[in-house]
Design an enzyme around this catalytic site. Structure first.
Site, PDB file in Angstrom:
ATOM      1  N   TYR A   1       0.850  -1.199   0.000  1.00 43.13           N
ATOM      2  CA  TYR A   1       0.000   0.000   0.000  1.00 43.13           C
ATOM      3  C   TYR A   1       0.880   1.241   0.000  1.00 43.13           C
ATOM      4  O   TYR A   1       1.793   1.369   0.818  1.00 43.13           O
ATOM      5  CB  TYR A   1      -0.902   0.031   1.234  1.00 43.13           C
ATOM      6  CG  TYR A   1      -1.952  -1.058   1.247  1.00 43.13           C
ATOM      7  CD1 TYR A   1      -3.171  -0.888   0.601  1.00 43.13           C
ATOM      8  CD2 TYR A   1      -1.706  -2.269   1.894  1.00 43.13           C
ATOM      9  CE1 TYR A   1      -4.140  -1.896   0.610  1.00 43.13           C
ATOM     10  CE2 TYR A   1      -2.655  -3.277   1.898  1.00 43.13           C
ATOM     11  CZ  TYR A   1      -3.871  -3.085   1.255  1.00 43.13           C
ATOM     12  OH  TYR A   1      -4.808  -4.084   1.255  1.00 43.13           O
ATOM     13  N   SER A   2       0.586   2.145  -0.923  1.00 47.43           N
ATOM     14  CA  SER A   2       1.327   3.414  -0.960  1.00 47.43           C
ATOM     15  C   SER A   2       1.047   4.196   0.314  1.00 47.43           C
ATOM     16  O   SER A   2      -0.088   4.265   0.787  1.00 47.43           O
ATOM     17  CB  SER A   2       0.890   4.247  -2.170  1.00 47.43           C
ATOM     18  OG  SER A   2       1.227   3.591  -3.379  1.00 47.43           O
TER      19      SER A   2
ATOM     20  N   CYS B   1      -0.197   6.903 -10.614  1.00 50.17           N
ATOM     21  CA  CYS B   1      -0.439   5.961  -9.535  1.00 50.17           C
ATOM     22  C   CYS B   1      -1.922   5.610  -9.486  1.00 50.17           C
ATOM     23  O   CYS B   1      -2.782   6.495  -9.528  1.00 50.17           O
ATOM     24  CB  CYS B   1       0.010   6.545  -8.196  1.00 50.17           C
ATOM     25  SG  CYS B   1       0.000   5.352  -6.839  1.00 50.17           S
TER      26      CYS B   1
ATOM     27  N   GLU C   1       3.564   3.813 -10.788  1.00 51.44           N
ATOM     28  CA  GLU C   1       3.318   2.770  -9.798  1.00 51.44           C
ATOM     29  C   GLU C   1       1.829   2.431  -9.851  1.00 51.44           C
ATOM     30  O   GLU C   1       0.984   3.171  -9.328  1.00 51.44           O
ATOM     31  CB  GLU C   1       3.697   3.230  -8.391  1.00 51.44           C
ATOM     32  CG  GLU C   1       3.550   2.125  -7.339  1.00 51.44           C
ATOM     33  CD  GLU C   1       4.080   2.560  -5.987  1.00 51.44           C
ATOM     34  OE1 GLU C   1       5.282   2.309  -5.729  1.00 51.44           O
ATOM     35  OE2 GLU C   1       3.306   3.161  -5.224  1.00 51.44           O
TER      36      GLU C   1
ATOM     37  N   TYR D   1      -1.277  -0.872  -9.777  1.00 52.99           N
ATOM     38  CA  TYR D   1      -1.537  -2.153  -9.129  1.00 52.99           C
ATOM     39  C   TYR D   1      -2.825  -2.760  -9.680  1.00 52.99           C
ATOM     40  O   TYR D   1      -3.597  -2.097 -10.342  1.00 52.99           O
ATOM     41  CB  TYR D   1      -1.653  -1.975  -7.614  1.00 52.99           C
ATOM     42  CG  TYR D   1      -2.377  -0.722  -7.198  1.00 52.99           C
ATOM     43  CD1 TYR D   1      -3.776  -0.713  -7.067  1.00 52.99           C
ATOM     44  CD2 TYR D   1      -1.674   0.477  -6.952  1.00 52.99           C
ATOM     45  CE1 TYR D   1      -4.443   0.437  -6.689  1.00 52.99           C
ATOM     46  CE2 TYR D   1      -2.354   1.618  -6.580  1.00 52.99           C
ATOM     47  CZ  TYR D   1      -3.726   1.604  -6.451  1.00 52.99           C
ATOM     48  OH  TYR D   1      -4.388   2.749  -6.094  1.00 52.99           O
TER      49      TYR D   1
END
Length: 528
Positions: free
Chosen positions: A305-306, A486, A526, A528
């Protein structure tokens, strides 16, 4: 600060003694008064024991006649001689005595009044001085008090928030608060709810106002500590690994989206006690409790988790980190009902956590999203969908909220955020405040897919917003701007296609352009 406590008894006793003294004085004066059978009161003149005069004036002729009779018993036996005419001095003494008697009566009544007032104070109690200060020592060593309103935080101030009914649910984390630290005003339109947390054996964050994030109303910045977090030249990497994870504790879990948002997103503050430092743009790994169903006896896999805060955390003390987590819920396409067996294990664990719960953390990890700070005049273009805004929140807090020595941002930060609707906007009040306070250094554009249309009449996605400003974005990239992406992996194809199309319209090769951006370390992704 505790209210001052004053003893009720000494004032009461003092009032009682005063009343007794006054009453005694009255009695002493009254002892010289003698009643007559005629209803008139007489008193002796000093030094003239054989002479009497009426309290209301000299005796009448009838009184004198009675007095002259040897057999008269109207007056005391001591008075048997005829009355003399009163002299001027005697008349003055008579008046003075009148004044003394009246004064004694007034004092007596005053004593009664004081006695009643004292009794009321005793039974009703003293007004207590109230002080809304809350001790918040963990925020900063120099922090002395919080007045509860970003006014929190080492030097924060009053917080004022006005939120409509529709958004009350999403802002359960952000309520009206008034906070001040070290007598320096620092407020915000997005103040964290006054939740109490049971953390660190009930000592550090227990019964304290959670002085989170979005606290800001003035352009003053917040002092952070420890400044030693600025010393390392390289970012911390993988201090704790899956087999030797760090046990942290939950400080707070708050929903940060409104009732009309599709799904639930939570802001989660974690206490690592300064043992798991990180830099802006890095990620934490979380290992949910329980057994891996695919590997019986083994723990669950790590979920990344960012981090949504700066290295100083939401309390600006370097001891917490924040995550922005959307609860992953699976709905059966045929029945439309939720299937808990297929829900996201880690996201549901985090969103269901309570203050004080333990959590296994790994990391920190990641270097690609680190914020370059060598050039304070640089331009940073940040593109996010949903919870992908997490690292940018850390960037912007460092740029516009925190007072870090030798770190001054004078460039341009431009945020593009794509979400479903207004209720889905994350940290919107915080970003809007930056926009108001720093119009020359911050730009904020939103893409609301379910509320807005693009120029072709379709849903407005973040790539459509990028296309609107494509010429300006490309010029900034040509001048060395950094661009960050992101969010969900699904965002990239649409964005890449848009950028490629714009490049071709400009007569450029997107592949060559992209290669150059990567080489210059301007391209940060980044997903996901």
């Amino acid at each position: 600060m505790a209210a001052h406590k004053t003893s009720e008894y000494p004032p009461l006793i003092s009032m009682l003694i005063m009343f007794i003294i006054v009453l005694e004085s009255t009695i002493i004066n009254a002892r010289e008064l003698r009643p007559s059978d005629h209803g008139l009161e007489y008193y002796y003149e000093p030094g003239e024991s054989s002479e009497m005069t009426s309290f209301f004036g000299p005796p009448s002729s009838n009184d004198l006649t009675s007095i002259s009779s040897p057999s008269s018993s109207i007056l005391p036996s001591a008075v048997k001689s005829p009355m003399k005419t009163l002299s001027k001095d005697q008349d003055d003494d008579r008046v003075m005595n009148h004044v003394l008697v009246v004064g004694s009566l007034v004092c007596g009544l005053s004593g009664v009044a004081l006695m009643v007032a004292s009794a009321l104070i005793y039974f009703l109690g003293y007004p207590k001085t109230q002080n809304s200060s809350v001790n918040c020592d963990h925020i900063h060593n120099n922090t002395k008090s919080i007045t509860m309103s970003h006014s929190a935080v080492s030097q924060a101030g009053a917080v004022s928030v006005s939120i409509g009914n529709e958004r009350s649910l999403r802002r359960s984390v952000f309520k009206n608060n008034s906070i001040s630290f070290n007598n320096k005003s620092w407020s915000s339109s997005l103040a964290l709810n006054q939740k109490t947390a049971s953390i660190r054996d009930g000592k550090r964050y227990t019964n304290t106002t959670i002085c989170m994030s979005v606290q800001q109303t003035s352009s003053s910045k917040v002092t952070v500590s420890p400044i030693e977090l600025e010393d390392p030249k390289d970012p911390p990497l993988n201090l704790y690994k899956p087999k030797e994870s760090y046990t942290a504790k939950i400080v707070s879990v708050e929903r940060v989206v409104g009732p009309k948002a599709p799904g639930e997103t939570c802001h989660i503050v974690i206490d690592h006690d300064g043992n798991l430092p990180y830099w802006e743009g890095q990620s934490y790994g979380v290992i949910p409790p329980g057994e891996n169903p695919k590997k019986p006896g083994a723990p669950h896999n790590v979920r990344l988790y960012s981090i949504a805060s700066t290295r100083y955390g939401d309390f600006f003390d370097g001891k917490t980190a924040s995550l922005c987590v959307r609860r992953a819920v699976y709905y059966d396409p045929e029945t439309g009902k939720e299937d808990p067996s297929k829900n996201g294990v880690c996201s549901n664990f985090l969103c269901d956590s309570k203050p004080g719960d333990k959590i296994q953390i790994t990391g920190p990890s990641g270097k690609v999203m680190l914020l370059p700070e060598s050039d304070p005049n640089a331009t940073h273009i940040m593109i996010a969908t949903g919870t992908g805004v997490a690292p940018y929140r850390g960037y912007l807090r460092r740029m516009f909220m925190e007072n870090v020595p030798n770190k001054t941002f004078s460039g341009l930060a431009w945020l593009f955020l794509g979400v479903a609707n207004t209720d889905s906007l994350l940290y919107d009040d915080e970003f809007t405040k930056y926009l108001k306070d720093h119009p020359d250094n911050f730009r904020f554009d939103k893409a609301l897919s379910r509320e807005e249309k693009n120029k072709k009449g379709g849903k407005m996605y973040v790539q459509d917003k990028i296309e609107e400003y494509s010429d300006e974005i490309f010029k900034l990239l040509d001048n060395g701007a950094h661009i960050y992406f992101c969010g969900l992996k699904g965002m990239m194809p649409g964005i890449q296609d848009t950028l490629k199309r714009v490049a071709e319209e400009r007569g450029e090769s997107w592949d060559l352009k992209l290669s150059q951006l990567r080489k210059n370390k301007q391209w940060h992704v980044e997903v996901y």
